[in-house]
Write a protein that holds these residues in place. Structure first.
Motif, mmCIF file in Angstrom:
data_model
loop_
_atom_site.group_PDB
_atom_site.id
_atom_site.type_symbol
_atom_site.label_atom_id
_atom_site.label_comp_id
_atom_site.label_asym_id
_atom_site.label_seq_id
_atom_site.Cartn_x
_atom_site.Cartn_y
_atom_site.Cartn_z
ATOM 1 N N LEU A 26 0.832 -1.206 0.000
ATOM 2 C CA LEU A 26 0.000 0.000 0.000
ATOM 3 C C LEU A 26 0.865 1.255 0.000
ATOM 4 C CD1 LEU A 26 -2.784 -1.041 2.547
ATOM 5 C CD2 LEU A 26 -3.032 -0.785 0.067
ATOM 6 N N THR A 27 1.999 1.207 0.716
ATOM 7 C CA THR A 27 2.930 2.337 0.708
ATOM 8 C C THR A 27 3.462 2.569 -0.704
ATOM 9 O OG1 THR A 27 3.567 1.886 2.996
ATOM 10 C CG2 THR A 27 5.067 3.244 1.690
ATOM 11 N N PHE A 28 3.876 1.510 -1.364
ATOM 12 C CA PHE A 28 4.353 1.598 -2.750
ATOM 13 C C PHE A 28 3.257 2.142 -3.661
ATOM 14 C CE2 PHE A 28 4.532 -0.536 -6.912
ATOM 15 C CZ PHE A 28 5.771 -0.103 -7.377
ATOM 16 N N ASP A 29 2.040 1.643 -3.495
ATOM 17 C CA ASP A 29 0.931 2.031 -4.372
ATOM 18 C C ASP A 29 0.646 3.524 -4.319
ATOM 19 O OD1 ASP A 29 0.656 -0.649 -4.973
ATOM 20 O OD2 ASP A 29 -1.128 -0.961 -3.725
ATOM 21 N N ARG A 30 0.746 4.124 -3.139
ATOM 22 C CA ARG A 30 0.331 5.523 -3.028
ATOM 23 C C ARG A 30 1.318 6.496 -3.660
ATOM 24 N NH1 ARG A 30 1.546 4.907 2.929
ATOM 25 N NH2 ARG A 30 -0.402 3.757 2.921
ATOM 26 N N PHE A 31 2.473 5.992 -4.086
ATOM 27 C CA PHE A 31 3.440 6.860 -4.764
ATOM 28 C C PHE A 31 3.403 6.701 -6.284
ATOM 29 C CE2 PHE A 31 5.061 7.010 -0.489
ATOM 30 C CZ PHE A 31 5.528 8.307 -0.368
ATOM 31 N N LYS A 32 2.430 5.974 -6.798
ATOM 32 C CA LYS A 32 2.303 5.846 -8.250
ATOM 33 C C LYS A 32 2.007 7.224 -8.853
ATOM 34 C CE LYS A 32 0.890 1.000 -8.397
ATOM 35 N NZ LYS A 32 -0.195 0.022 -8.628
ATOM 36 N N GLY A 33 2.699 7.533 -9.945
ATOM 37 C CA GLY A 33 2.568 8.849 -10.554
ATOM 38 C C GLY A 33 3.536 9.861 -9.987
ATOM 39 N N ILE A 34 4.227 9.506 -8.903
ATOM 40 C CA ILE A 34 5.229 10.389 -8.295
ATOM 41 C C ILE A 34 6.632 9.885 -8.600
ATOM 42 C CG2 ILE A 34 6.151 11.262 -6.110
ATOM 43 C CD1 ILE A 34 3.324 11.169 -4.991
ATOM 44 N N CYS A 35 6.798 8.576 -8.538
ATOM 45 C CA CYS A 35 8.119 7.984 -8.688
ATOM 46 C C CYS A 35 8.020 6.694 -9.485
ATOM 47 C CB CYS A 35 8.702 7.710 -7.303
ATOM 48 S SG CYS A 35 10.334 6.998 -7.339
ATOM 49 N N ASP A 36 8.885 6.520 -10.464
ATOM 50 C CA ASP A 36 8.903 5.306 -11.271
ATOM 51 C C ASP A 36 9.473 4.141 -10.466
ATOM 52 O OD1 ASP A 36 7.860 6.596 -13.532
ATOM 53 O OD2 ASP A 36 9.846 7.315 -14.097
ATOM 54 N N PRO A 37 9.024 2.901 -10.736
ATOM 55 C CA PRO A 37 9.479 1.743 -9.958
ATOM 56 C C PRO A 37 10.985 1.570 -9.903
ATOM 57 C CG PRO A 37 7.575 1.138 -11.271
ATOM 58 C CD PRO A 37 7.952 2.533 -11.691
ATOM 59 N N GLU A 38 11.685 1.926 -10.996
ATOM 60 C CA GLU A 38 13.142 1.753 -10.983
ATOM 61 C C GLU A 38 13.839 2.732 -10.053
ATOM 62 O OE1 GLU A 38 12.202 3.990 -14.926
ATOM 63 O OE2 GLU A 38 11.305 2.399 -13.692
ATOM 64 N N ASN A 39 13.095 3.741 -9.546
ATOM 65 C CA ASN A 39 13.651 4.692 -8.588
ATOM 66 C C ASN A 39 13.067 4.499 -7.189
ATOM 67 O OD1 ASN A 39 15.292 5.854 -10.483
ATOM 68 N ND2 ASN A 39 14.019 7.661 -10.811
ATOM 69 N N VAL A 40 12.509 3.327 -6.940
ATOM 70 C CA VAL A 40 12.002 2.986 -5.604
ATOM 71 C C VAL A 40 13.051 2.134 -4.900
ATOM 72 C CG1 VAL A 40 10.223 1.767 -4.298
ATOM 73 C CG2 VAL A 40 9.597 3.099 -6.332
ATOM 74 N N TRP A 41 13.349 2.503 -3.657
ATOM 75 C CA TRP A 41 14.347 1.806 -2.847
ATOM 76 C C TRP A 41 13.689 1.338 -1.553
ATOM 77 C CZ3 TRP A 41 19.442 1.819 -4.838
ATOM 78 C CH2 TRP A 41 19.636 2.660 -5.938
ATOM 79 N N VAL A 42 14.001 0.138 -1.148
ATOM 80 C CA VAL A 42 13.511 -0.385 0.126
ATOM 81 C C VAL A 42 14.722 -0.758 0.973
ATOM 82 C CG1 VAL A 42 12.178 -2.182 1.297
ATOM 83 C CG2 VAL A 42 11.388 -1.271 -0.899
ATOM 84 N N VAL A 43 14.780 -0.198 2.171
ATOM 85 C CA VAL A 43 15.834 -0.565 3.117
ATOM 86 C C VAL A 43 15.201 -1.465 4.167
ATOM 87 C CG1 VAL A 43 17.686 0.244 4.605
ATOM 88 C CG2 VAL A 43 16.873 1.701 2.750
ATOM 89 N N THR A 44 15.748 -2.667 4.312
ATOM 90 C CA THR A 44 15.120 -3.650 5.178
ATOM 91 C C THR A 44 16.170 -4.517 5.845
ATOM 92 O OG1 THR A 44 13.325 -5.287 5.283
ATOM 93 C CG2 THR A 44 14.817 -5.434 3.399
ATOM 94 N N ASN A 45 15.723 -5.385 6.716
ATOM 95 C CA ASN A 45 16.586 -6.350 7.381
ATOM 96 C C ASN A 45 17.020 -7.432 6.396
ATOM 97 O OD1 ASN A 45 16.880 -9.037 9.000
ATOM 98 N ND2 ASN A 45 17.049 -7.452 10.557
ATOM 99 N N LYS A 46 18.227 -7.949 6.567
ATOM 100 C CA LYS A 46 18.735 -8.977 5.654
ATOM 101 C C LYS A 46 17.790 -10.171 5.551
ATOM 102 C CE LYS A 46 22.996 -10.106 5.032
ATOM 103 N NZ LYS A 46 24.391 -10.605 5.208
#
Length: 355
Positions: free
Chosen positions: A44-64
């Protein structure tokens, strides 16, 4: 403002059992469909940024340990954009790492940073506000945070005190920050609610990459030196091994303490788009469609009889009948059932048996 220069950072490394038995250390809340809408909080977090940022410019920082879950839930983003923390060091090192990583790829990047576990009711208004703030930071050295207009005297959030006397010349919705305030007691929260210049701190930050990197250089030089010293490995097959070796050297500190409370060019954009930090079952109840007796029910065939003010999440259960409960949590996952008073939900961690 070219959309291609916009980057989204989703912080998704949280570990915990706030929504146990649905969430566990192996599958924290950001990876579960806690709202019963067919999408996890991360999605849902990813979805709400559609039209703002292209998928190739989405970064997720998470636990290994969560790489596979991120990749499975967000197959749209490149696997190399899933950055893995070898240990927990709070939000400042997390943001520093991804900022230097983005800078190595796009030195003119414009960045929005968001947690992965919040709820937004009015997505269109959210997008409008974020686009306006990105436009502002693309042409300035400002650090912008979103301030949520409070609807109640909330003691579980930090607050932002804004100077509303004069808006920014280039964006009339953006104001200077006077101060950040810790989570208040009820009396203080009631005082904040009566005044019009206090806002909930949503932990959503907007800046350009040069601004945030320079802020770390000035206010957290020890962290900056770590990520600058490994600049040659970003985007290579050596990156993860070097991060595994060096990340633990970072101070365990939040970006609020490290940067936001020290920097001078700090601004807030007051907004109202139905934001809630989904950190408790009580907050989930507030965002769930409730019946006339105040029950928030997620599940297909659940009958509520002589019951009120309950939050029920029984997705996957064929049928349930609940009678005579007032103010309870009822939830199940994989054969584990929780029935707990909402007022006692802070004890769920001891019930779950997780650290």
């Amino acid at each position: 403002m070219a959309r291609i220069s916009n980057h989204l950072v989703i912080m998704a490394g949280g570990v915990g059992s706030r929504f146990w038995p649905m969430s566990t250390a192996e599958k924290p809340k950001q990876f579960i469909d806690v709202l019963g809408v067919g999408r996890s909080l991360l999605q849902l977090t990813f979805d709400r940024f559609k039209g703002i940022c292209d998928p190739e410019n989405v970064w997720v920082v998470t636990n290994k340990n969560y790489f596979d879950q991120v990749h499975e839930q967000l197959p749209e983003i490149p696997t190399e954009n899933i950055l893995l923390e070898p240990c927990r060091r709070n939000t400042a090192p997390c943001i520093a790492y991804v900022s230097w990583r983005i800078k190595s790829k796009d030195p003119k990047a414009n960045i929005v940073v968001t947690p992965s576990d919040a709820f937004v009711a009015d997505v269109e208004e959210f997008r409008r506000v974020v686009k306006g703030c990105l436009g502002y930071t693309s042409t300035s050295d400002a650090i912008v945070t979103l301030g949520m207009k409070p609807s109640r005297p909330e003691t579980g959030y930090g607050y932002i005190q804004a100077d509303l006397t004069s808006p920014s010349a280039t964006n009339k919705e953006i104001y200077r920050v006077d101060s950040f305030r810790e989570k208040p007691n009820l009396e203080t929260a009631q005082k904040y609610l009566k005044e019009d210049n206090y806002f909930w701190n949503a932990g959503i930050f907007i800046w350009n990459v040069q601004t945030i990197v320079n802020a770390f250089r000035v206010y957290e030089p020890s962290i900056a030196k770590i990520f600058e010293s490994i600049d040659s490995v970003y985007g290579t097959d050596k990156e993860q091994a070097v991060i595994d070796e060096r990340y633990a050297e970072c101070e365990n500190i939040s970006v609020d303490y490290a940067i936001m409370e020290k920097a001078e060019e700090i601004f807030v954009c007051p907004a109202s788009f139905g934001w809630t930090d989904l950190g408790t079952w009580g907050s989930l109840l507030m965002q769930t469609k409730r019946d006339s007796f105040g029950n928030g029910v997620i599940g297909k065939d659940i009958q509520m009889i002589e019951s009120k003010n309950n939050v029920v999440n029984l997705n996957g259960v064929k049928k349930a009948v609940i009678q005579g409960l007032d103010g309870y949590i009822v939830a199940q996952q994989d054969g584990t059932l929780l029935i707990c008073k909402l007022s006692e939900e802070q004890r769920i961690k001891q019930f779950s048996g997780e650290n």
